[in-house]
Design an enzyme around this catalytic site. Structure first.
Site, PDB file in Angstrom:
ATOM      1  N   LYS A 143      -2.758  10.651 -10.567  1.00 56.40           N
ATOM      2  CA  LYS A 143      -2.193  10.586 -11.932  1.00 56.40           C
ATOM      3  C   LYS A 143      -3.067   9.591 -13.050  1.00 56.40           C
ATOM      4  CE  LYS A 143      -0.597  14.630 -11.233  1.00 56.40           C
ATOM      5  NZ  LYS A 143      -1.496  15.840 -11.278  1.00 56.40           N
ATOM      6  N   GLU A 203       2.454  16.881 -20.252  1.00 55.14           N
ATOM      7  CA  GLU A 203       3.164  18.064 -19.613  1.00 55.14           C
ATOM      8  C   GLU A 203       3.272  17.044 -18.372  1.00 55.14           C
ATOM      9  OE1 GLU A 203      -0.583  18.590 -19.523  1.00 55.14           O
ATOM     10  OE2 GLU A 203      -0.857  18.624 -17.276  1.00 55.14           O
ATOM     11  N   SER A 214      -2.467  11.099  -2.307  1.00 56.56           N
ATOM     12  CA  SER A 214      -2.234  10.965  -3.519  1.00 56.56           C
ATOM     13  C   SER A 214      -1.505  10.290  -4.249  1.00 56.56           C
ATOM     14  CB  SER A 214      -2.135  12.623  -3.962  1.00 56.56           C
ATOM     15  OG  SER A 214      -1.149  13.470  -3.808  1.00 56.56           O
TER      16      SER A 214
HETATM   17  C1  LIG Z   1       1.416  12.450  -5.615  1.00 55.79           C
HETATM   18  C2  LIG Z   1       1.524  13.989  -6.149  1.00 55.79           C
HETATM   19  N1  LIG Z   1      -0.290  15.407  -5.555  1.00 55.79           N
HETATM   20  C3  LIG Z   1      -0.943  16.010  -6.265  1.00 55.79           C
HETATM   21  C4  LIG Z   1       0.058  16.267  -7.031  1.00 55.79           C
HETATM   22  C5  LIG Z   1      -0.903  17.379  -7.614  1.00 55.79           C
HETATM   23  O1  LIG Z   1      -1.607  17.670  -9.047  1.00 55.79           O
HETATM   24  P1  LIG Z   1      -3.454  17.409  -8.414  1.00 55.79           P
HETATM   25  O2  LIG Z   1      -3.591  19.093  -7.617  1.00 55.79           O
HETATM   26  O3  LIG Z   1      -3.698  17.537  -9.931  1.00 55.79           O
HETATM   27  O4  LIG Z   1      -4.061  16.208  -7.858  1.00 55.79           O
HETATM   28  C6  LIG Z   1       1.059  15.455  -7.991  1.00 55.79           C
HETATM   29  C7  LIG Z   1       0.987  16.081  -9.214  1.00 55.79           C
HETATM   30  O5  LIG Z   1       2.887  16.144 -10.257  1.00 55.79           O
HETATM   31  C8  LIG Z   1       1.396  14.782  -7.596  1.00 55.79           C
HETATM   32  O6  LIG Z   1       2.814  13.986  -7.381  1.00 55.79           O
END
Ligand SMILES: Cc1ncc(COP(=O)(O)O)c(C=O)c1O
Lengths: 404, 277
Positions: A97, A119, A386
């Protein structure tokens, strides 16, 4: 199905549409502000000074590039594809993020905005925004569903420590969708001084394109790193999808490489055969919400139905519009993983690789556990890790019956 | 001439501004909501906005959000909203009071704009006020609305400057709705000065009547708007009177409907007390 374009990377058009998806379905009050934002972003994008500052922050502050790590034990255990983990969980604040937030908060500064709102679902975007706002000395308000405040308590504390105000939202199911509604409501009233920092590739144009651009650093690094490690492009890419920003960041730089198979993993909650899931591409239809047209979970009239996922960051009944388009074009495969599968994947990575993944990322891993064994050993698979699972520790300890 | 055009022509002939009243269809239930709808013209409403409840009303404050939730919980649907209008036209024989559907685009998109417009027109609807369909996306609806004889009332806001106004007005028919404050419904009120300045500004760009809404709660505020605009729009304050008429179980008390009408009558008196040139 519409015929394939020459490139999958040229969208959106000047009105913010990816095929029929995307657009700017917002109140008139916001429309002039969104047009301003688009102009400001286009100028910043072309400004070497802005890009230089962002690059500096990404490397010196956030810790990029994140490693592309060959997960040997995981690979051996699954017995198929050669698995690399893109370690975006090692970024400052613990997830991808921050890539987007540093870009947007720099832009907010440049536009002279004096207040930032966001948000958040899992709290990772909220923490990243609170972090950047502390760094740039801008007041920050984060909207978060009250259910998520509960299940992601460590992140709520972090945001507060960083000086942000956390506003719990109790409408609807009190999760990410409701947080986004209230952030938009705040923005309508405060748009003249406030920058809305959206956390995923959703919202009205230019957000889906802008957030994607900021997240593309993930895929661009992977291209270089895999060339260095293997001398060729990967065969398979996998990422989890809430709104779709970490996935888009990994996928987009590879969309025009036809040899790269690309798979997005939505949250199937308690199962696609139940009503409790968050798989908008698999279980939804195109509709209009939060400023764009995209696949949504909804009833026959178009009332939005509640999503469910164990993972707060995936608990959203929509998805970024560019993913909807990529699905319809057939360029990206979209599959799903259940709560239980994600929990199993979470535990596997802890024990095999000594990495505690976020529950969101565990959904991507859950699919890798199904997919990798079916692929040959020379198939190079990259999973986007992620985020890290620190925020999920209390929730998982309880679920796994641990006494702490 | 559309019903909306006729109504504004009549108001002009009567040398007064109009009162536009908003209620959420199906709040607190279909029956009470219909009783309110039926009695609005007699209570003093010149035009009616009938809100289509939506799960995610992004531009609405808590009052209208909760009204929508009450309505959805009580089983309100798009078909039942059309039924309410059909019944109103048939049972009251009122062929002069315009009814506009207000809400969010997804409900129209799901049914398909063409079919939605045909069904709405057949039920006796006169037009739309859609919060999340700015001129940038209005092409999706406008041709079908026009083909069915429905007006599209577009919103303008304090942020809609003189450069942008023509683009909005290009799609507007019936009247122009000026959202007088920055914000969601039911939170702030504009000063009379601000209303006058903005209405004058809008009128330099169009001959359409201008209605002003958001934040009008008292007969005095309604009168202040009536001095400068062609109509005053009241929503949240009416919904608050509906809510005040509910018991702890959310059931309508006998005084709910008369209470709403008495409040609307006071607003109408405020508006009608202003003589226009
Ligand atoms: C670690 C992590 N991965 C994925 C996501 C999902 O978001 P996005 O699909 O935009 O990557 C989030 C959302 O809070 C997250 O914290």
């Amino acid at each position: 199905m519409p015929s394939a374009p020459n490139s999958f990377r040229t969208g959106p058009d000047e009105r913010g549409h990816f095929g029929i998806f995307g657009g700017r379905y917002v109140a008139e009050t916001l429309m002039p502000l969104i047009l301003d934002l688009e102009k400001a972003y286009n100028e910043a994008k072309a400004d070497p000074q802005f890009q230089g500052e962002l690059k500096y922050l990404l490397s010196q502050y956030a810790g990029r590039p994140s490693p592309l790590y060959y997960a040997k034990r995981l690979t051996e255990k699954l017995g198929g594809a050669k698995i690399y983990l893109k370690r975006d969980e090692l970024n400052h604040t613990g997830s991808h993020k921050i890539n987007n937030v540093l870009g947007q908060v720099l832009l907010a500064k440049r536009m002279g905005k004096t207040r930032v709102i966001a948000e958040t679902g899992a709290g990772q975007h909220g923490v990243a925004t609170a972090t950047a706002c502390a760094l740039f000395d801008i007041p920050c308000v984060v909207f978060m569903g009250s259910v998520d405040v509960e299940r992601q308590a460590p992140n709520v504390a972090r945001m507060k420590m960083l000086g942000a105000e956390v506003r719990p939202v109790t409408a609807g199911a009190s999760t990410l969708k409701d947080a986004m509604n209230d952030a938009l409501r705040d923005w309508v009233a405060t748009c003249e001084n406030t920058f809305y920092c959206i956390g995923t590739v959703a919202g009205p144009h230019p957000y889906p394109a802008m957030v994607r651009d900021f997240q593309c650093v993930i895929g661009e690094e992977v291209r270089k790193q895999i060339m260095e490690a293997e001398g060729r492009l990967p065969d398979t890419l996998v990422a989890c999808i809430g709104g779709g920003s970490n996935a888009m960041g990994l996928f987009h730089p590879f969309l025009d490489d036809p040899g790269v198979r690309i798979v997005g993993v939505e949250a199937a909650g308690r199962g696609l055969d139940t009503e409790e899931h968050a798989a908008s591409l698999t279980g939804g239809r195109p509709g209009v919400l939060h400023g764009n047209r995209t696949y949504l979970l909804q009833d026959g009239d178009g009332q939005i139905t509640e999503a469910h996922s164990i993972s707060a960051g995936l608990d959203y009944p929509g998805i970024g519009p560019e993913h909807s388009w990529l699905k319809e074009m057939g360029r990206v495969e979209y599959v799903s993983a259940t709560d239980d599968e994600a929990v199993e994947a979470f535990q596997l990575l802890c024990k095999l690789e000594g990495i505690i993944p976020a529950l969101e990322s565990s959904h991507g891993l859950a699919h890798v556990m199904r997919l990798a064994p079916t692929l040959p050993k020379d198939n190079l698979l990259v999973l986007n890790l992620s985020g890290r699972g620190d925020k999920d520790v209390p929730q998982m300890a309880e679920r796994l019956g641990m006494k702490i | 001439m559309s019903r909306i055009q006729k109504r504004f022509a009549q108001l002009k002939a009567d040398k007064r501004a109009g009162l536009v009243t908003y209620i959420t269809a199906g709040d607190p239930d279909t029956d009470i909501s219909y009783q309110i709808l039926k009695g609005l013209p007699a209570a003093g409403a010149d035009l009616i906005e009938l809100g289509m409840p939506f799960t995610d009303p992004m531009a609405d404050g808590p009052s209208i959000q909760l009204a929508g939730q009450r309505a959805l919980k009580a089983g309100m649907t798009v078909d039942k909203t059309f039924d309410m209008v059909r019944r109103f036209r048939k049972e009251t024989g009122d062929n002069g009071t315009p009814i506009l559907l207000m809400g969010y685009f997804n409900l129209i998109y799901q049914r398909g704009p063409e079919r939605f417009c045909k069904e709405a027109a057949a039920a006796g609807v006169d037009g739309f006020i859609l919060v999340d369909l700015p001129p940038e996306e209005a092409d999706e609806l406008k041709p079908f609305a026009t083909a069915s004889g429905l007006d599209t009332v577009l919103l303008t806001a304090p942020t809609t400057d003189d450069v942008r106004l023509p683009a909005v007005l290009k799609y507007a028919s019936g009247f122009v709705y000026f959202v007088s404050v920055l914000g969601i419904t039911g939170t702030k009120s504009a000063t009379e000065d601000a209303v006058r300045t903005h209405v004058e500004r809008i009128k330099r760009h169009t001959t359409l009547p201008v209605g002003v809404g958001f934040g009008i709660r008292t007969p005095e505020q309604a009168a202040a708007v009536a001095r400068h605009a062609d109509a005053a729009v009241v929503g949240t304050a009416i919904i608050d009177h509906v809510k005040a008429g509910l018991d702890d179980k959310g059931k309508a008390k006998p005084e709910l409907v008369p209470g709403v009408f008495a409040y609307i009558k006071a607003l109408a008196d405020g508006v009608r007390g202003v003589r226009k040139a």
